[in-house]
Design a protein around this motif. Structure first.
Motif, short mmCIF file in Angstrom:
data_model
loop_
_atom_site.label_atom_id
_atom_site.label_comp_id
_atom_site.label_asym_id
_atom_site.label_seq_id
_atom_site.Cartn_x
_atom_site.Cartn_y
_atom_site.Cartn_z
N ASN A 202 0.82 -1.21 0.00
CA ASN A 202 0.00 0.00 0.00
C ASN A 202 0.86 1.27 0.00
O ASN A 202 0.79 2.09 0.92
N PRO A 203 1.68 1.45 -1.03
CA PRO A 203 2.60 2.60 -1.04
C PRO A 203 1.83 3.93 -1.06
O PRO A 203 0.70 3.98 -1.53
N ASP A 204 2.47 4.97 -0.57
CA ASP A 204 1.83 6.29 -0.61
C ASP A 204 1.72 6.80 -2.04
O ASP A 204 0.74 7.43 -2.42
N VAL A 205 2.76 6.53 -2.82
CA VAL A 205 2.78 7.00 -4.21
C VAL A 205 3.31 5.89 -5.11
O VAL A 205 4.28 5.22 -4.77
N VAL A 206 2.64 5.70 -6.24
CA VAL A 206 3.18 4.87 -7.32
C VAL A 206 3.19 5.73 -8.57
O VAL A 206 2.18 6.35 -8.90
N ALA A 207 4.33 5.82 -9.23
CA ALA A 207 4.42 6.54 -10.51
C ALA A 207 4.96 5.54 -11.51
O ALA A 207 6.03 4.98 -11.29
N SER B 166 11.61 9.96 -12.02
CA SER B 166 11.74 11.32 -11.50
C SER B 166 10.66 11.60 -10.45
O SER B 166 10.95 12.15 -9.39
N ALA B 167 9.44 11.21 -10.75
CA ALA B 167 8.34 11.42 -9.80
C ALA B 167 8.57 10.56 -8.56
O ALA B 167 8.28 11.00 -7.43
N ALA B 168 9.09 9.36 -8.76
CA ALA B 168 9.37 8.50 -7.61
C ALA B 168 10.41 9.17 -6.70
O ALA B 168 10.29 9.16 -5.47
N ILE B 169 11.40 9.77 -7.31
CA ILE B 169 12.45 10.47 -6.54
C ILE B 169 11.84 11.65 -5.77
O ILE B 169 12.09 11.83 -4.58
N GLY B 170 11.03 12.45 -6.48
CA GLY B 170 10.39 13.59 -5.82
C GLY B 170 9.52 13.15 -4.65
O GLY B 170 9.57 13.72 -3.56
N ALA B 171 8.73 12.10 -4.89
CA ALA B 171 7.81 11.62 -3.84
C ALA B 171 8.58 11.03 -2.66
O ALA B 171 8.22 11.25 -1.50
N ALA B 172 9.66 10.30 -2.96
CA ALA B 172 10.44 9.70 -1.87
C ALA B 172 11.15 10.79 -1.07
O ALA B 172 11.22 10.71 0.16
N ALA B 173 11.63 11.82 -1.76
CA ALA B 173 12.26 12.93 -1.05
C ALA B 173 11.24 13.67 -0.19
O ALA B 173 11.59 14.30 0.81
N ALA B 174 9.98 13.57 -0.60
CA ALA B 174 8.91 14.21 0.17
C ALA B 174 8.42 13.30 1.30
O ALA B 174 7.42 13.59 1.95
N GLY B 175 9.11 12.20 1.52
CA GLY B 175 8.81 11.36 2.68
C GLY B 175 7.79 10.27 2.45
O GLY B 175 7.32 9.64 3.40
N ALA B 176 7.43 10.04 1.20
CA ALA B 176 6.44 9.00 0.91
C ALA B 176 7.12 7.65 0.70
O ALA B 176 8.28 7.59 0.30
N ARG B 177 6.36 6.58 0.94
CA ARG B 177 6.82 5.24 0.54
C ARG B 177 6.41 5.09 -0.92
O ARG B 177 5.24 5.25 -1.27
N VAL B 178 7.38 4.81 -1.77
CA VAL B 178 7.16 4.93 -3.21
C VAL B 178 7.54 3.67 -3.95
O VAL B 178 8.56 3.04 -3.66
N MET B 179 6.72 3.31 -4.93
CA MET B 179 7.06 2.20 -5.82
C MET B 179 6.86 2.60 -7.28
O MET B 179 6.08 3.50 -7.59
N THR B 180 7.57 1.92 -8.14
CA THR B 180 7.31 1.98 -9.56
C THR B 180 7.62 0.60 -10.10
O THR B 180 7.96 -0.29 -9.33
#
Lengths: 402, 312, 115
Positions: free
Chosen positions: A28-33, A71-85
């Motif tokens: 259940n990641p915060d962001v997936v791009a 790039s979006a994954a990097i931005g989201a991860a830097a923003a503290g989200a758990r991120v997958m692609t």
């Protein structure tokens, strides 16, 4: 669906892409791009449906390219989200520069990569040329033999990436079509156990920490501490070996499927050994077991972790062996140096007093089938090499039309 | 809206001194004016693609940013910021973030018109709430004055030099502001650092819309344009007065010229202030570019007037 | 905004382990510790008497070096001013003049010596 022995797991028959999508649902990641590419497409399609159905709280960013996905994954991860692609082949190639940025910024992004050959000529089938090319990008790389391992590795990747001693991105590799599109029997953890295992992500720095604004991606070209940051990355990669083992043990306790850095067959009495990774390990194992039943002193190692490369552990496991054959599903085009696994293992064994004879079998490029007969041929050649102490050809192309 | 200069003087300075941009740089003037349009009480995340602004304001361990900041690569500021904004939306919805944030990209014309074009188009189409500002100095200045898609016809740059077979750049620039508007996003504007009130007001509007906005700000570079550094604002002003850089906005699809130009000056008045055009005025063989520039300016100005309903 | 606390005086000698992970600068505005005033070859001198407090110089300063207080120009921050001269060029009242920096420094020294 039937309940498995472990009451908390259920046995299902799914294709590899569904196995990965299920792991993503449970994470259940915060962001997936993500951007679709054969043979990864079904992962993002299935996951997009999960988002549409409200099964996850993920904010899904349907980007316009893999370059933007990372790039979006990097931005989201830097923003503290758990991120997958997730990606494959040309998609991974298009992400190239960002792979280094993700690891350089120490962002724990998780990315299943469905292994597919790189163009040209364009080919949609499996080989490992895509992810092997990214082996020096600072990502942890976990290879899977089947859908079960793709699922298990994806869950474990979260814990490995986010571990405070690591904080590096992780690539989970699964073979295109052979794993991604073949129906396989596997066990799924129940949601609660999976969620508890992956836990929650608490970053120590984030762009969205209102109390403490931070600058990510500072320019290091004037005073020059780049060298120091790269050394830190290498240190994290070294520490990852122990973390991967620790997480693999913990995963074993909840699933009955413990994981280490590699798996082996018959090493206790084998005189010669085959080393392989990915789905080919299944074919090789079945042939190795058959030959062992017939009295051949052969063994095998299935490498799970390629980055970090478990050199010391492999050297210890291969101590005293007469010959080693490395199976590579990609070539380095270095001019008869062999494939990447061969080159690295050979380098790792350089310091040992009694070096085994080493040969390389490059196989399966662009999806070329690896049949049991081909494996049998290589096993018999290896037996002859171990016995005679001679090598006719160091680098061999197994299954090539010649 | 706080478009009084007195009100703006009370705002906290987001970009501190101590950055390493050239003396007289137009980029930091653009940044300061845009950020004066940010609403009070919100937190900011700024992103840069690779470029002068990036390398000059974040030299480790020094950062000039009093807000959160990210640089990822050259061609992906918009997609990087897409991820930041997506993370914000996700974490806010989960109740993990209480504070309000706004997201601003400052990209040069290289990172906007050219190499970052695809990522920008994707981000605008997806509708991320971000203010994308192009600080436009009409060439790649960070690498030392190479032509870009924003470079005006006839301009000397190191990759569009004049010579026996060329009068400088042989193509007209692309109309990036109109291209942004073609994405049908809520707010698009073209602005200049010389017209600060116009620019701050546009920034305020851009920050206010719930979706993507794009502002193309003419930000002269005296190193690349070849004029005395104290004239950065003056040169930008002349660009507006000659209509080579008209100021307008496209708000919910409606075009509107925000700074009226009654007596349009000949474009030569602008060209003659800058060394990058000097060859066109000095040497006869390059002069053929002059009417082409004036024609382009006239044609674009009339088109803009038509779109704004100021012409039949 | 938080106060600067990062002690970077000895950063050139830091062991590789000491740097923040991923080169993330974990504090805003640290560039305040880097004075760019030394770049200046000309210095803006502000004549408060001629100034009408239009604040245009503040609006056009690329280096955030013109400080305001209570909606008025308070001072020129020579720690950061690079001497570009935009403020003087744009001032509608000629209240700012650019003078040679070396000359200005000499005068400062004389003043300080005499005080």
């Amino acid at each position: 669906m039937v309940m498995s022995k472990n009451k908390l797991q259920k046995t299902v028959a799914v294709v590899g892409t569904d196995a990965v999508a299920e792991a993503m649902r449970q994470i259940n990641p915060d962001v997936v791009a993500a951007y679709p590419i054969t043979p990864q497409t079904a992962i993002v399609e299935t996951f997009a449906q999960m988002v549409a159905d409200g099964q996850v709280h993920t904010h899904y960013v349907p980007v316009e390219s893999e370059h933007s996905a990372m790039s979006a994954a990097i931005g989201a991860a830097a923003a503290g989200a758990r991120v997958m692609t997730a990606t494959a082949s040309q998609g991974l190639a298009l992400m190239w520069e960002l792979l280094y940025i993700a690891s350089g910024l120490r962002l724990p992004i998780i990315m299943p990569n469905v292994n597919r050959a790189l163009s040209a000529p364009i080919n949609i089938h499996c080989d490992h040329g895509d992810s092997m090319g990214a082996r020096d990008s600072g990502w942890i790389q976990l290879f899977s033999e089947n859908a079960q391992e793709a699922y298990d590795n994806t869950l474990q990747a979260v814990r490995i990436a986010e571990h405070k001693d690591v904080l590096l991105p992780v690539m989970v590799l699964l073979d295109g079509f052979i794993i991604s599109h073949a129906v396989d029997r596997m066990e799924l953890l129940d949601d609660a156990t999976a969620k508890q295992f992956v836990g929650t992500y608490k970053p120590d720095v984030s762009l969205l920490d209102a109390a403490r604004p931070v600058t990510y991606g500072a320019f290091d070209g004037l005073y020059g501490y780049y060298f120091e940051f790269k050394r830190q990355q290498e240190e994290a990669m070294r520490r990852a070996l122990e973390v991967i083992r620790e997480v693999g043990r913990e995963f074993g306790a909840i699933s009955g499927r413990p994981y280490g850095l590699f798996e082996s067959v018959g090493l206790e009495d084998a005189e010669f050994v085959i080393v392989a990774l990915g789905s080919a390990a299944g074919t090789i194992r079945s042939e190795v077991e058959c030959l062992r039943d017939n009295g051949m002193p052969i063994g095998m190692i299935k490498l799970r972790v390629f980055r970090p490369f478990p050199a010391a552990e492999l050297v210890a496991a291969l101590a005293g062996k007469k010959a080693v054959a490395v199976f590579d599903r990609s070539d380095t085009f270095a001019g008869n140096m062999g494939g990447p696994v061969f080159i690295e293992l050979r380098s790792a064994l350089y310091e040992t007093a009694e070096k085994p004879i080493m040969v390389n079998y490059i196989y399966g490029l662009g999806g070329r089938d690896l049949s049991v007969d081909l494996v049998n041929k290589a096993c018999n050649e290896l037996a002859w090499i171990a016995q005679s102490g001679q090598v006719k050809q160091r680098v061999n192309y197994l299954g090539l039309k010649e | 809206m706080a478009t009084s200069i007195r009100e703006m003087s009370k705002k906290p300075e987001i970009l501190t001194g101590g950055h390493r941009l050239c003396a007289g740089c137009g980029a930091s003037i653009a940044v300061r004016q845009v950020l004066m349009g940010a609403p009070d009480g919100v937190h900011l995340v700024v992103a840069n693609p690779t470029g002068c602004l990036e390398v000059s304001t974040t030299i480790y361990p020094y950062t000039s940013w009093n807000c959160s900041y990210i640089h990822c690569a050259f061609e992906n500021a918009a997609s990087t910021m897409s991820g930041v904004e997506a993370a914000f939306k996700s974490l806010q919805r989960q109740g993990k973030i209480k504070e309000d944030f706004r997201f601003v990209v400052f990209g040069g014309d290289g990172g906007t018109y050219d190499i970052g074009f695809q990522a920008l188009s994707g981000a605008l189409e997806r509708g991320h709430r971000m203010v994308y500002v192009c600080y436009n100095n009409e060439a790649y200045m960070n690498t030392g004055i190479q032509r870009s898609g924003a470079t005006v016809l006839g301009t000397w740059t190191t990759t569009s030099p004049y010579g026996e077979n060329s009068f400088g750049k042989t193509q007209n620039r692309k109309d990036m502001t109109a291209i942004a508007a073609a994405h049908n996003i809520p707010y698009v504007a073209q602005a200049s650092i010389s017209h600060w009130r116009d620019l701050v007001r546009k920034a305020e509007k851009a920050f206010a819309v719930d979706g993507p906005s794009f502002i193309n700000v003419l930000s002269p570079c005296h190193r690349g344009w070849r004029y005395p550094m104290e004239q950065t604002v003056e040169v930008a002003k002349l660009a507006v007065q000659t209509c080579i850089w008209p100021l307008y906005e496209v708000e919910d699809g409606k075009w509107h010229i925000t700074v009226k130009v009654r007596d349009k000056k000949p474009v030569e008045e602008y060209l003659k202030t800058q060394g990058r055009f000097a060859h066109l005025l000095k040497e006869k063989k390059y002069a053929e570019a002059l009417p082409l520039i004036q024609e382009y300016v006239d044609q674009e100005w009339e088109k803009l007037r038509f779109l704004s309903g100021e012409q039949e | 905004m938080s106060k600067n606390t990062l002690d970077i005086t000895d950063i050139k000698n830091w062991d590789w382990r000491k740097h923040p992970r991923g080169a993330v600068i974990q504090e805003p505005g640290t560039a305040k510790q880097f004075k760019t005033g030394g770049w200046r070859s000309a210095r803006p001198l502000w004549d408060k008497g001629k100034c009408t407090q239009c604040l245009l110089c503040f609006m056009f300063c690329p280096d955030s070096a013109i400080k305001t207080k209570d909606e008025k120009i308070a001072s020129f921050d020579y720690d950061f001013c690079k001497g570009c001269g935009i403020c003087a060029y744009e001032c509608p009242r000629d209240a700012i003049t650019m003078v040679d920096e070396a000359e200005a420094r000499r005068r400062d020294e004389i003043k300080e010596g005499g005080a």
